[in-house]
Design a protein around this motif. Structure first.
Motif: not given
Length: 477
Positions: A450, A440, A447, A465, A471, A445
């Motif tokens: 990632a 991330l 997704q 997560i 998060q 960040d």
């Protein structure tokens, strides 16, 4: 800068759209008729045309036909206040990128135009599989002199001249899409569209509509007819990335397209023809998915006509110096400055690292090192800690030599030694949690990116997560 040509015989419409796309990133030109547009296009060379269907003189459809004859790769979005099913179908048959009804939803218009600009850039990318870095005239390429990459280059050359379906396999970050673009560029269809679809990035309920389109009213929110990627890409090449994440119903439709060249839009009954070459890619072992009945066996054999296996970076370490040089030159061109040099000790460190993220991770590491470098040379301290061997992971007494391990097996041994000294440590959850956090962070960040970096689906990433409360931790940091 992207070039947009607006063709409309109504002055107020031209004025409104000019205001919508008043941006330093877009060069917008206008024409009041199809005849005028045909005169200015050879000099302007736009990336995208936004054109009305009903105009005085030459109609939008006739102008579209003439534009496609002049440049089959030129993307055209048609717009009209008098939409009919027949007009929409005719427009897409002639090769329009999309078809919009007035009045516009401005955010939606901007989204479609943005996607069209990206598609235009993608189609213009020349992907060379020449393993030597003697040419400077391409922005993105496949680089490598190692024997495994030489075999990949040979396969690209062999498969490019046919229309055979190709299946590209390999770990995340190895460059599967680059190989697909290289096949397209050297194929007989390189004058026609190339569209890439990431099957893992699109929600299950929307993927079928994205690929095959839908009819108006076929589901909640389907307020207009939508033309799918297969229709947009007629006579061209479609790249289905992460096809291993495709649901069984969509797999069935893909199989039908490969077998008969026909499909139906969601909510439709009329079979539609599609002359499209399919190139698929996955980082998952499809044979295992077939054995587990998670992937259709008949579709697997239809896709696996020509198999191109991309080697992981750890299996072609001799290519690392060449890749580093390539990325340094690439980033220097982007920033319009002279390339930085790199210390020999840094190259040796890069060659020893195990590269779980493959070429993508190497590219990001070089980009990060350029940012961190305080001089004209990249030094050891400029590398990410996990690559330079300065990670903040706790050191394990008695295994100092393995603390800077550069392969996965040594790292695993280190973790087990660590666990012996701390019985409370649960290795897999701890490592899994750290991997998700790092992915991330690496992707800012994002997704979707990632998940791709980790080799899992976006849905699985969301569960991890939530499970680890990651998060919230990232937002606090």
């Amino acid at each position: 800068m992207s070039k947009l040509l607006l063709i409309d015989d109504e002055e107020d419409v031209r004025y409104s759209i000019q205001r919508i796309f008043d941006s330093p990133d877009i060069e917008l030109a206008t024409a009041s008729s199809g005849e005028e547009a045909l005169k200015v296009i050879p000099k302007l060379k736009p990336d995208l045309v936004l054109m009305d269907v009903r105009m005085t003189g030459m109609t939008g459809l006739e102008t579209l036909r003439r534009l496609r004859q002049h440049d089959p790769k030129l993307l055209v979005i048609l717009m009209t206040a008098y939409g009919t099913t027949q007009t929409a179908i005719e427009a897409m048959k002639l090769g329009a990128y999309d078809y919009l009804l007035k009045p516009f939803d401005i955010p939606k218009l901007k989204e479609i135009v943005g996607n069209a600009f990206k598609a235009a850039r993608d189609m213009k990318q020349v992907v060379s599989y020449e393993p030597l870095l003697e040419t400077e005239d391409y922005d993105l390429g496949i680089v490598g002199r190692s024997e495994p990459m030489q075999q990949v280059f040979k396969l690209i050359g062999q498969v490019a001249t046919s229309d055979a379906t190709a299946l590209i396999t390999g770990e995340s970050g190895t460059g599967k899409e680059l190989v697909a673009r290289a096949i397209y560029h050297h194929s007989n269809r390189n004058e026609q569209p190339f569209l890439a679809v990431n099957c893992a990035a699109i929600p299950e309920q929307l993927l079928e509509s994205e690929l095959f389109g839908h009819e108006k009213g076929s589901f909640t929110g389907a307020t207009n007819q939508r033309i799918g990627k297969f229709e947009q890409c007629n006579q061209g090449t479609i790249f289905l990335d992460e096809i291993g994440d495709m649901t069984p119903p969509t797999q069935t439709k893909i199989l039908r397209v490969l077998q008969s060249g026909t499909f139906e839009r969601v909510g439709g009954n009329e079979p539609l023809k599609a002359d499209v070459r399919v190139i698929a890619a996955t980082n998952k072992p499809l044979e295992a998915a077939v054995a587990a009945r998670q992937f259709r066996e008949d579709l697997f054999y239809r896709l696996n006509v020509v198999r191109i296996q991309i080697p992981p970076l750890r299996d072609r370490r001799e290519d690392i110096p060449l890749l580093v040089t390539y990325f340094l030159k690439k980033f220097a061109r982007e920033q319009q400055r002279a390339p930085k040099s790199i210390a020999a000790s840094v190259i040796r460190t890069l060659e020893k690292y195990h590269w779980p993220g493959n070429v993508r991770e190497l590219e990001n590491a070089i980009r990060r090192a350029l940012v961190m470098a305080k001089s004209d040379a990249i030094l050891q301290a400029d590398l990410p800690p996990e690559i330079a061997g300065t990670s903040t992971l706790p050191q394990v007494p008695g295994v100092a030599g393995e603390a800077a391990a550069t392969d996965a097996a040594a790292l695993a041994r280190q973790l087990f030694q660590w666990a012996k000294r701390d019985p409370k440590l649960k290795i897999i959850p701890a490592v899994e949690r750290e991997l998700v956090i790092q992915a991330l962070k690496e992707t800012n960040d994002n997704q979707v990116h990632a998940a791709k970096l980790l080799g899992i689906t976006r849905a699985t990433l969301r569960k991890r997560i939530e499970k680890f409360g990651i998060q919230r931790e990232l937002s606090v940091k």
